[in-house]
Design an enzyme around this catalytic site. Structure first.
Site, PDB file in Angstrom:
ATOM      1  N   GLU A 164       1.054  -1.173   0.060  1.00  0.00           N
ATOM      2  CA  GLU A 164       0.041  -0.133  -0.260  1.00  0.00           C
ATOM      3  C   GLU A 164       0.372   1.487  -0.386  1.00  0.00           C
ATOM      4  OE1 GLU A 164      -3.051   0.205   3.107  1.00  0.00           O
ATOM      5  OE2 GLU A 164      -4.192  -2.005   2.201  1.00  0.00           O
ATOM      6  N   GLU A 366      -5.381  -8.669  -0.083  1.00  0.00           N
ATOM      7  CA  GLU A 366      -6.030  -8.367   1.004  1.00  0.00           C
ATOM      8  C   GLU A 366      -7.605  -8.186   0.466  1.00  0.00           C
ATOM      9  OE1 GLU A 366      -4.791  -5.925   3.686  1.00  0.00           O
ATOM     10  OE2 GLU A 366      -2.598  -5.821   3.765  1.00  0.00           O
TER      11      GLU A 366
HETATM   12  C1  BGP Z   1      -4.764  -2.602   4.666  1.00  0.00           C
HETATM   13  C2  BGP Z   1      -3.130  -3.088   5.540  1.00  0.00           C
HETATM   14  C3  BGP Z   1      -3.428  -3.642   6.525  1.00  0.00           C
HETATM   15  C4  BGP Z   1      -4.575  -3.731   7.401  1.00  0.00           C
HETATM   16  C5  BGP Z   1      -6.133  -3.729   7.071  1.00  0.00           C
HETATM   17  C6  BGP Z   1      -7.357  -3.423   7.964  1.00  0.00           C
HETATM   18  O1  BGP Z   1      -4.601  -1.056   4.147  1.00  0.00           O
HETATM   19  O2  BGP Z   1      -2.905  -3.230   4.330  1.00  0.00           O
HETATM   20  O3  BGP Z   1      -1.978  -4.017   7.296  1.00  0.00           O
HETATM   21  O4  BGP Z   1      -4.455  -2.936   9.054  1.00  0.00           O
HETATM   22  O5  BGP Z   1      -5.964  -2.754   5.989  1.00  0.00           O
HETATM   23  O6  BGP Z   1      -7.301  -2.183   8.753  1.00  0.00           O
HETATM   24  P1  BGP Z   1      -7.554  -1.868   9.676  1.00  0.00           P
HETATM   25  O7  BGP Z   1      -6.525  -2.471  10.708  1.00  0.00           O
HETATM   26  O8  BGP Z   1      -7.377  -0.349  10.001  1.00  0.00           O
HETATM   27  O9  BGP Z   1      -8.754  -2.314   9.111  1.00  0.00           O
END
Ligand code: BGP
Length: 466
Positions: A164, A366
């Site tokens: 990201e 993801e």
């Molecule tokens: C993405 C990241 C992850 C994870 C996910 C969920 O943007 O790559 O590391 O954190 O989001 O986000 P959050 O934990 O803020 O709900």
């Protein structure tokens, strides 16, 4: 488009699950690990990253659970500061050993390791020297990449360079403790990350002959709020600045022209040294990782000082930007309890758009639902809402496959509960529950949620039963 018959998921489809080092490992200063920028976070009410889900001490048990679920792939990140504690100096043998054992264990269970090299956790010592603003960080990353390829290149066939990058540029606070960089500095950081990725890619191609390497940005289709042409321009602006500029660089090795005009307009064109563009051209990706959570809807800029509407938010919040776009509403979509848009069809739209532009193998690195899971008295977690969310997204992935997208795998976030970037353990994503609270570590027991069994069957039937 309707299909008379949907394409089946390919036989070697990488049904996976994802995590990242700082959110799951803990052991923040054990066995020689250096500190990362994430280790500075010390929130009062929620968990920090010091112990997290203690995967560092539970990795064997965790891999056994992956095997029981039937995972074909596991996407995890390597902590740069565990391998090279100050980011650029001596290699920490204990760190090398930890991932060596983890990778061996995965391979022994026929689980494909998909390794992210850098997931938000820049070594603190590099940050102190200017972090990604400092061009020396590019060389430090190349050196780190070399250590990874030397040690794990015989077993790891899928590498992801930077997680990201686009979110780190658009939501920089958490990655830059102490001082939020200016826009000019951020686009310089971005240029350095592009160079670091390209150099690592070139090296990977030299050192690991049958490996594949690519980026893992957060990509999402952007919708215009209405069919007004200026709303369409705003959607195109934001989609290009937020998404395409990162993928154009990864695939073609050049700066997108609209994104370049944007940087000129905003006085944030990065300094580019002689030879940089050649490196970027040479170090292009073999496949694309895609983190997908939510689409966004935008409307035309008014350019009257009100386009940007600051509000609390995380990496999915669109703030609007003067002269570029305004954040809009989409009355057709629901939201999670944490305010993230739920748009399974948007996943299909996003995958189709990426495929049309790049014709590359795509891996969903993801996607998932953050929720306040409850452990019942009889030790169960009934997360039917997560099953529903994933089922809807998997079905759209299959439609995208049927549309012709070359989708090679799907790694939901997350394999196991881990520390959410903003909500600690109040927002859980895993198929496996970790029995701890924000501050009370309890016994860290691993408990299979209902979604664990559901996904196990999806994998067992290669997606034919959902
Ligand atoms: C993405 C990241 C992850 C994870 C996910 C969920 O943007 O790559 O590391 O954190 O989001 O986000 P959050 O934990 O803020 O709900």
């Amino acid at each position: 488009m309707y299909h008379k018959k949907l394409k089946e998921f390919p036989k070697d489809f990488l049904w996976g699950a994802a995590t990242s080092a700082y959110q799951v490992e803990g052991a923040w200063k054990e066995d020689g690990k250096g500190m990362s920028v994430q280790d500075l976070h010390e929130p009062e009410d929620i968990a920090d990253f010091k112990i997290a889900s203690d995967h560092y001490h539970h990795w064997k048990e965790d891999v056994a659970l992956m095997a029981e679920m039937g995972l074909k792939a596991y996407r995890f990140s390597i902590s740069w500061a565990r391998i090279i504690p100050d980011g650029d100096g001596e290699v920490n043998q204990k760190g090398i050993e930890f991932y060596d054992h983890l990778i061996d264990e995965l391979v022994a269970h026929h689980i494909e390791p998909i390794v992210t090299m850098y997931h938000f956790d820049l070594p603190l010592e590099l940050h102190k020297k200017g972090g990604w603003c400092n061009r020396a960080t590019v060389d430090a990353f190349e050196k780190y990449a070399k250590v990874l390829f030397e040690n794990y290149g015989d077993r790891v066939k899928y590498w992801l360079t930077v997680n990201e990058q686009n979110c780190m540029i658009n939501h920089p606070n958490a990655m830059n403790p102490g001082k939020t960089p200016t826009k000019k500095e951020l686009y310089q950081q971005s240029h350095h990350m592009f160079l670091a990725s390209a150099k690592a890619t070139i090296l990977c191609h030299k050192m690991c002959k049958d490996a594949k390497i690519g980026p893992a940005p957060n990509i999402t289709a952007i919708y215009p709020e209405t069919c007004k042409p200026l709303d369409a321009i705003a959607a195109d602006n934001w989609e290009t600045i937020r998404c395409w500029m990162y993928l154009d660089m990864a695939v073609y090795g050049y700066y997108n022209s609209l994104a370049w005009s944007y940087m000129e307009e905003k006085d944030c064109v990065p300094e580019i040294e002689d030879g940089d563009m050649e490196i970027l051209k040479e170090g292009t990706a073999d496949f694309l990782g895609v983190n997908y959570y939510a689409t966004a809807t935008v409307s035309a800029s008014k350019n009257d000082g009100t386009d940007c509407q600051p509000r609390n938010g995380d990496q999915q919040v669109m703030l609007g930007e003067e002269g570029v776009y305004r954040s809009g509403n989409n009355p057709y979509l629901e939201q999670t309890e944490f305010g993230w848009i739920i748009d399974s069809v948007g996943l299909r739209v996003t995958l189709r758009r990426i495929d049309s532009r790049y014709h590359m193998p795509l891996l969903i690195t993801e996607n998932g639902l953050g929720a306040k899971d409850v452990l019942t008295e009889d030790g169960k977690v009934h997360d039917d809402y997560r099953i529903d969310y994933l089922e809807r997204h998997f079905k759209q992935a299959q439609l995208a496959l049927s549309d012709g997208v070359n989708l090679i795998g799907y790694c939901p976030w997350a394999f196991i509960d881990l520390v959410s970037t903003h909500q600690g353990y109040g927002k859980r994503y895993g198929f496996v529950y970790v029995d701890r609270d924000e501050k009370n570590l309890k016994d860290m027991a691993r408990i299979k949620k209902d979604s664990f069994y559901w996904y196990q069957n999806v994998i067992r039937t290669n997606g034919s039963e959902m």
